[in-house]
Design an enzyme around this catalytic site. Sequence first.
Site, mmCIF file in Angstrom:
data_model
loop_
_atom_site.group_PDB
_atom_site.id
_atom_site.type_symbol
_atom_site.label_atom_id
_atom_site.label_comp_id
_atom_site.label_asym_id
_atom_site.label_seq_id
_atom_site.Cartn_x
_atom_site.Cartn_y
_atom_site.Cartn_z
ATOM 1 N N SER A 151 0.814 -1.225 0.000
ATOM 2 C CA SER A 151 0.000 0.000 0.000
ATOM 3 C C SER A 151 0.843 1.268 0.000
ATOM 4 C CB SER A 151 -0.879 -0.030 1.258
ATOM 5 O OG SER A 151 -1.265 1.268 1.632
ATOM 6 N N GLY A 152 0.507 2.178 -0.880
ATOM 7 C CA GLY A 152 1.206 3.458 -0.916
ATOM 8 C C GLY A 152 0.969 4.251 0.357
ATOM 9 N N LEU A 153 -0.271 4.217 0.835
ATOM 10 C CA LEU A 153 -0.584 4.930 2.078
ATOM 11 C C LEU A 153 0.244 4.372 3.232
ATOM 12 C CD1 LEU A 153 -2.270 6.821 3.893
ATOM 13 C CD2 LEU A 153 -3.974 5.001 4.062
ATOM 14 N N ASP A 165 1.044 10.547 1.864
ATOM 15 C CA ASP A 165 0.802 9.699 0.697
ATOM 16 C C ASP A 165 0.550 10.559 -0.544
ATOM 17 O OD1 ASP A 165 0.206 7.556 -0.957
ATOM 18 O OD2 ASP A 165 -1.837 7.313 -0.208
ATOM 19 N N ASP A 187 1.079 -0.996 -5.085
ATOM 20 C CA ASP A 187 0.280 0.205 -5.329
ATOM 21 C C ASP A 187 1.253 1.240 -5.893
ATOM 22 O OD1 ASP A 187 -1.146 2.537 -5.205
ATOM 23 O OD2 ASP A 187 -1.356 2.544 -3.015
ATOM 24 N N ASP A 244 0.695 3.988 -7.473
ATOM 25 C CA ASP A 244 0.118 5.334 -7.655
ATOM 26 C C ASP A 244 -0.165 5.599 -9.143
ATOM 27 O OD1 ASP A 244 0.241 5.608 -4.943
ATOM 28 O OD2 ASP A 244 2.066 6.808 -4.932
ATOM 29 N N GLU A 292 -3.121 4.189 -11.096
ATOM 30 C CA GLU A 292 -4.413 4.883 -11.007
ATOM 31 C C GLU A 292 -4.448 6.097 -11.927
ATOM 32 O OE1 GLU A 292 -3.706 5.297 -6.777
ATOM 33 O OE2 GLU A 292 -3.828 7.483 -6.913
ATOM 34 N N LYS A 318 0.027 12.492 -6.872
ATOM 35 C CA LYS A 318 -1.354 12.222 -6.462
ATOM 36 C C LYS A 318 -1.547 12.537 -4.980
ATOM 37 C CE LYS A 318 -1.630 9.121 -3.892
ATOM 38 N NZ LYS A 318 -1.969 7.691 -3.859
ATOM 39 N N ASN A 336 -3.936 11.060 -1.458
ATOM 40 C CA ASN A 336 -4.683 9.873 -1.057
ATOM 41 C C ASN A 336 -6.169 10.040 -1.333
ATOM 42 O OD1 ASN A 336 -6.236 8.217 1.258
ATOM 43 N ND2 ASN A 336 -4.388 7.161 0.636
ATOM 44 N N SER A 337 -6.781 8.975 -1.805
ATOM 45 C CA SER A 337 -8.188 9.019 -2.238
ATOM 46 C C SER A 337 -9.159 9.250 -1.089
ATOM 47 C CB SER A 337 -8.553 7.701 -2.913
ATOM 48 O OG SER A 337 -7.614 7.386 -3.894
ATOM 49 N N ARG A 362 -6.548 1.278 -12.214
ATOM 50 C CA ARG A 362 -7.477 1.743 -11.183
ATOM 51 C C ARG A 362 -8.153 3.025 -11.633
ATOM 52 N NH1 ARG A 362 -5.312 2.931 -5.070
ATOM 53 N NH2 ARG A 362 -6.555 4.772 -4.548
ATOM 54 N N HIS A 415 -12.516 2.311 -7.209
ATOM 55 C CA HIS A 415 -12.443 2.752 -5.814
ATOM 56 C C HIS A 415 -13.604 3.679 -5.461
ATOM 57 C CE1 HIS A 415 -10.709 2.972 -2.012
ATOM 58 N NE2 HIS A 415 -9.687 3.785 -2.189
HETATM 59 C C1 SPV Z 1 -3.427 2.562 -0.593
HETATM 60 O O1 SPV Z 1 -3.510 1.611 0.199
HETATM 61 O O2 SPV Z 1 -2.440 3.311 -0.639
HETATM 62 C C2 SPV Z 1 -4.507 2.840 -1.537
HETATM 63 C C3 SPV Z 1 -5.892 2.616 -1.143
HETATM 64 O O3 SPV Z 1 -4.226 3.349 -2.601
HETATM 65 S S1 SPV Z 1 -6.494 4.132 -0.543
HETATM 66 O O4 SPV Z 1 -5.683 4.538 0.599
HETATM 67 O O5 SPV Z 1 -7.876 3.918 -0.169
HETATM 68 O O6 SPV Z 1 -6.407 5.126 -1.622
HETATM 69 MG MG MG Z 2 -2.427 4.252 -2.621
#
Ligand code: SPV
Ligand code: MG
Length: 324
Positions: free
Chosen positions: A71-73, A83, A110, A112, A139, A145, A147-148, A184, A215
């Site tokens: 996971s990027g986050l 993130d 992930d 990005d 994505e 980017k 974080n979503s 994504r 997402h």
């Molecule tokens: C991540 O886990 O970094 C994701 C999912 O991209 S989210 O944090 O929901 O964007």
């Molecule tokens: Mg991410």
Amino acid sequence: MPFLAARVLRKLFTTCALAISHYLWKESIMKKTRQLKELLLSSSLEFVLEAHNGLSAKIVEEAGFSGIWASGLSISAALGVRDCNEASWTQVLEVVEFMCDGTTIPVLLDADTGYGNFNNARRLVKKLEQRDVAGMCIEDKLFPKSNSLLAGGRNPLADKEEFCGKIKAAKDTQNDPDFCVVARTEAFIAGWGLEEALERAESYCNAGADAILVHSKLNTFAEIKSFMDHWKLPCPVVIVPTKYHTTPSPEFEKAGVSLVIWANHLLRASLKAMQDTAARICKDKTLMGVEEGIASVEEVFRLQDVEELKRAEAQYLVTGCADK
Ligand code: SPV
Ligand code: MG
């Protein structure tokens, strides 16, 4: 004589068939890329869990998961940064390499936006393959980017055609035919709605994506369910139900989802445990209140596979100096 020839031929045929099936079996269970592809194509709902370093990746595998979401986050949070591409892509690569080295299940990175345009994305594919990463998810946002799930976050979408070019470049670059590119769409996250989400997903699929991740940051399954109701292509769909965590998993399966990503739960679990432990030690000025509730040093050694090093030392480390 003809009888003998037939027997020899039969034996030869059986040996070849065995060798081929052994090769195919080995390929299918050994190659992480193949494992990931099979997870995506599996006829039942599959799950992968987040990890953010080598240790958490090992924990995901030991728990019984068949795959890891890098996971990027979580990786950026574990590095102490935000993130939004504050960690460079090579720093992420370093982390992900530790995750792959310590595990036998596939890691889906992930990635990005692919860290730039098509050219950055295709160089990334090369580097990921060299480091045994089974696939990447890119994505349709702009670099850098954000974080979503960030309240009030800016999420402008990439141009659809440009993003299709990025997918094609990634697919054309991979050496291993089983390396997976998950595309994504952030159409719901950016507030563009169902029609845009479907249109983008369909284009990404046609550009060669191995799966679509759609997402949503709603706290119900509604948005994704409406997407699934309209999704007619054979391309597998991946979801990240962080916000709609109250939806029972059989609902995802019924809707036709292929893969669920539990995206940040080890990071959040460890965060809470670390905060509580740090506060307790600081307050008590002794370890007596925490020792029982935390992992032993021996457990750390086990996860590091110290035993393997001992065996290797016995085999290879011949020293003349006297250790007591
Ligand atoms: C991540 O886990 O970094 C994701 C999912 O991209 S989210 O944090 O929901 O964007
Ligand atoms: Mg991410």
